[in-house]
Write a protein that holds these residues in place. Structure first.
Motif, mmCIF file in Angstrom:
data_model
loop_
_atom_site.group_PDB
_atom_site.id
_atom_site.type_symbol
_atom_site.label_atom_id
_atom_site.label_comp_id
_atom_site.label_asym_id
_atom_site.label_seq_id
_atom_site.Cartn_x
_atom_site.Cartn_y
_atom_site.Cartn_z
ATOM 1 N N ASN A 223 0.841 -1.194 0.000
ATOM 2 C CA ASN A 223 0.000 0.000 0.000
ATOM 3 C C ASN A 223 0.882 1.253 0.000
ATOM 4 N N PRO A 224 0.800 2.092 -1.018
ATOM 5 C CA PRO A 224 1.673 3.282 -1.082
ATOM 6 C C PRO A 224 1.371 4.307 -0.004
ATOM 7 N N LYS A 225 0.277 4.123 0.734
ATOM 8 C CA LYS A 225 -0.060 5.066 1.801
ATOM 9 C C LYS A 225 0.157 4.465 3.192
ATOM 10 N N SER A 226 0.788 3.308 3.264
ATOM 11 C CA SER A 226 1.096 2.752 4.587
ATOM 12 C C SER A 226 2.162 3.614 5.258
ATOM 13 N N CYS A 227 2.293 3.485 6.576
ATOM 14 C CA CYS A 227 3.122 4.418 7.346
ATOM 15 C C CYS A 227 4.614 4.174 7.217
ATOM 16 N N LEU A 228 5.021 3.005 6.701
ATOM 17 C CA LEU A 228 6.437 2.639 6.715
ATOM 18 C C LEU A 228 6.784 1.814 5.484
ATOM 19 N N ASP A 229 7.920 2.120 4.899
ATOM 20 C CA ASP A 229 8.437 1.347 3.773
ATOM 21 C C ASP A 229 9.335 0.248 4.333
ATOM 22 N N ILE A 230 8.894 -1.016 4.197
ATOM 23 C CA ILE A 230 9.697 -2.116 4.748
ATOM 24 C C ILE A 230 10.297 -2.975 3.639
ATOM 25 N N SER A 231 10.550 -2.354 2.490
ATOM 26 C CA SER A 231 11.141 -3.099 1.373
ATOM 27 C C SER A 231 12.595 -3.473 1.630
ATOM 28 N N SER A 232 13.167 -2.981 2.738
ATOM 29 C CA SER A 232 14.536 -3.354 3.100
ATOM 30 C C SER A 232 14.616 -4.768 3.662
ATOM 31 N N LEU A 233 13.468 -5.386 3.873
ATOM 32 C CA LEU A 233 13.440 -6.726 4.474
ATOM 33 C C LEU A 233 14.206 -7.720 3.601
ATOM 34 N N SER A 234 15.151 -8.443 4.208
ATOM 35 C CA SER A 234 15.921 -9.429 3.455
ATOM 36 C C SER A 234 15.604 -10.861 3.885
ATOM 37 N N LYS A 235 15.023 -11.012 5.083
ATOM 38 C CA LYS A 235 14.665 -12.351 5.565
ATOM 39 C C LYS A 235 13.298 -12.304 6.227
ATOM 40 N N PHE A 236 12.463 -13.285 5.884
ATOM 41 C CA PHE A 236 11.142 -13.407 6.489
ATOM 42 C C PHE A 236 10.996 -14.826 7.022
ATOM 43 N N SER A 237 10.589 -14.950 8.285
ATOM 44 C CA SER A 237 10.424 -16.260 8.912
ATOM 45 C C SER A 237 8.976 -16.423 9.353
ATOM 46 N N PHE A 238 8.369 -17.531 8.971
ATOM 47 C CA PHE A 238 6.951 -17.776 9.214
ATOM 48 C C PHE A 238 6.794 -19.067 10.014
ATOM 49 N N ASP A 239 6.291 -18.952 11.254
ATOM 50 C CA ASP A 239 6.050 -20.118 12.105
ATOM 51 C C ASP A 239 4.645 -20.646 11.847
ATOM 52 N N ILE A 240 4.533 -21.931 11.560
ATOM 53 C CA ILE A 240 3.210 -22.501 11.302
ATOM 54 C C ILE A 240 2.968 -23.705 12.201
ATOM 55 N N MET A 241 1.687 -23.915 12.528
ATOM 56 C CA MET A 241 1.292 -25.035 13.373
ATOM 57 C C MET A 241 0.529 -26.097 12.586
ATOM 58 N N ARG A 242 -0.084 -25.706 11.459
ATOM 59 C CA ARG A 242 -0.905 -26.622 10.676
ATOM 60 C C ARG A 242 -0.408 -26.662 9.238
ATOM 61 N N VAL A 243 -0.591 -27.794 8.587
ATOM 62 C CA VAL A 243 -0.149 -27.948 7.208
ATOM 63 C C VAL A 243 -0.783 -26.898 6.311
ATOM 64 N N GLU A 244 -2.062 -26.633 6.489
ATOM 65 C CA GLU A 244 -2.754 -25.710 5.596
ATOM 66 C C GLU A 244 -2.260 -24.269 5.737
ATOM 67 N N ASP A 245 -1.558 -23.962 6.851
ATOM 68 C CA ASP A 245 -1.068 -22.604 7.039
ATOM 69 C C ASP A 245 0.052 -22.244 6.069
ATOM 70 N N ILE A 246 0.606 -23.250 5.399
ATOM 71 C CA ILE A 246 1.687 -22.981 4.456
ATOM 72 C C ILE A 246 1.220 -22.066 3.331
ATOM 73 N N ALA A 247 -0.091 -22.016 3.103
ATOM 74 C CA ALA A 247 -0.634 -21.145 2.055
ATOM 75 C C ALA A 247 -0.333 -19.677 2.334
ATOM 76 N N GLY A 248 -0.062 -19.348 3.594
ATOM 77 C CA GLY A 248 0.250 -17.968 3.941
ATOM 78 C C GLY A 248 1.548 -17.472 3.326
ATOM 79 N N CYS A 249 2.397 -18.391 2.869
ATOM 80 C CA CYS A 249 3.664 -17.992 2.252
ATOM 81 C C CYS A 249 3.442 -17.078 1.054
ATOM 82 N N ASN A 250 2.446 -17.409 0.239
ATOM 83 C CA ASN A 250 2.240 -16.654 -0.993
ATOM 84 C C ASN A 250 1.913 -15.197 -0.739
ATOM 85 N N ALA A 251 1.271 -14.902 0.392
ATOM 86 C CA ALA A 251 0.903 -13.521 0.689
ATOM 87 C C ALA A 251 2.133 -12.628 0.747
#
Length: 306
Positions: A223-251
């Motif tokens: 969103n170009p109107k969000s309060c912060l530019d976080i495009s500097s992110l180089s690593k993202f870690s996603f903790d999941i508890m269920r197999v179906e939660d892996i779909a959140g990766c695509n977001a």
């Protein structure tokens, strides 16, 4: 009998350092003699925990710690890592201790890590301590922030506004939950021209957000109107508890804001043996961004056959 005078480097490097995980022993060392006091106190107060418990006299731990810093100001620079935990429901104390927390914050000039555990505190009830939290996050030497247990946020904007101005390069968000009634509407609104946004210093972000909140996070980041530019992110870690939660990766992977992402890490907390065998990946999967879309499609295909 005259006590043997040991060189300071022997006291600090070979005795005190080896007792870093033994607070009782460090406390005893601080009583040996004046030469041992500073070295012992540096280790004792390197990591400080402030919880909801009270002392024997009935005084809140945060009040006692603030009194200690006032009486002995030389201790404050020793504190590098602080953990502050609120109580549950009737035992909540942080919202009633804003002034004391502010006083503590003003004294801690060398903080490099802060861990705040809020015990599912609703965003509206956190109004009295938001400025205090922002103050901790903006300490000049902060490099790592852990925020846990903040619920019903109106949008990601409110959270990252608190992080705006922080110099932390590693942020962990656990049990940070958006209000399902307002979050999507706020994060996906894209009206008007983009605003000039400050650029975040966050290089690594870890979260156990729900798939829905993670999807909203991807929209918020773009969103170009969000309060912060976080495009500097180089690593993202996603903790999941269920197999179906892996779909959140695509977001995250499909967000334009994360085109420079170098590492995507999926931490699998608890899978059944059968699921782990079929999916054929270990507890922690690390892969480069360029191959992540392929991995995502293959994984989804595997899940659809189950």
């Amino acid at each position: 009998m005259t006590a043997l005078a040991l060189p300071p480097e022997i006291i600090e490097d070979h005795i005190i350092d080896n007792l870093a995980d033994h607070p009782a022993s460090l406390a005893a060392c601080a009583l040996v003699c004046k030469a041992w006091v500073n070295a012992s106190q540096k280790r004792i107060f390197f990591h400080v925990e402030i919880r909801a418990s009270v002392t024997v006299s009935g005084e809140l731990v945060c009040n006692k710690f603030n009194s200690l810093l006032t009486r002995s100001p030389h201790i404050a620079p020793y504190v590098s890592d602080i953990f502050i935990a609120d109580g549950m429901e009737s035992r909540r104390w942080m919202t009633r201790s804003k002034q004391t927390l502010s006083a503590i914050l003003s004294k801690l000039v060398n903080l490099t890590k802060v861990h705040i555990a809020l015990a599912s505190l609703p965003w509206t009830e956190a109004s009295s301590i938001r400025d205090v939290l922002r103050g901790f996050f903006r300490q000049p030497k902060i490099r790592k922030i852990i925020l846990r247990g903040l619920s019903l946020l109106p949008s990601w904007d409110e959270l990252f506004y608190m992080l705006n101005g922080s110099r932390a390069d590693h942020v962990l968000l656990y049990a940070v939950i958006l209000d399902p009634g307002t979050s999507k509407r706020a994060s996906r609104r894209r009206r008007g021209l983009p605003i000039q946004r400050p650029r975040s210093t966050i290089g690594c972000l870890e979260t156990n957000s729900s798939v829905e909140d993670l999807e909203d996070f991807g929209f918020w980041a773009d969103n170009p109107k969000s309060c912060l530019d976080i495009s500097s992110l180089s690593k993202f870690s996603f903790d999941i508890m269920r197999v179906e939660d892996i779909a959140g990766c695509n977001a995250v992977l499909q967000a334009e804001a994360f085109r420079s992402l170098e590492i995507f890490e999926v931490v699998v907390e608890s899978f059944s043996e059968a699921a782990t065998t079929q999916l054929d990946f270990s507890r922690t999967l690390v892969t480069c961004y360029d191959g992540m879309h392929t991995f995502s499609r293959l994984l989804e295909a595997s899940l659809s056959k189950r």
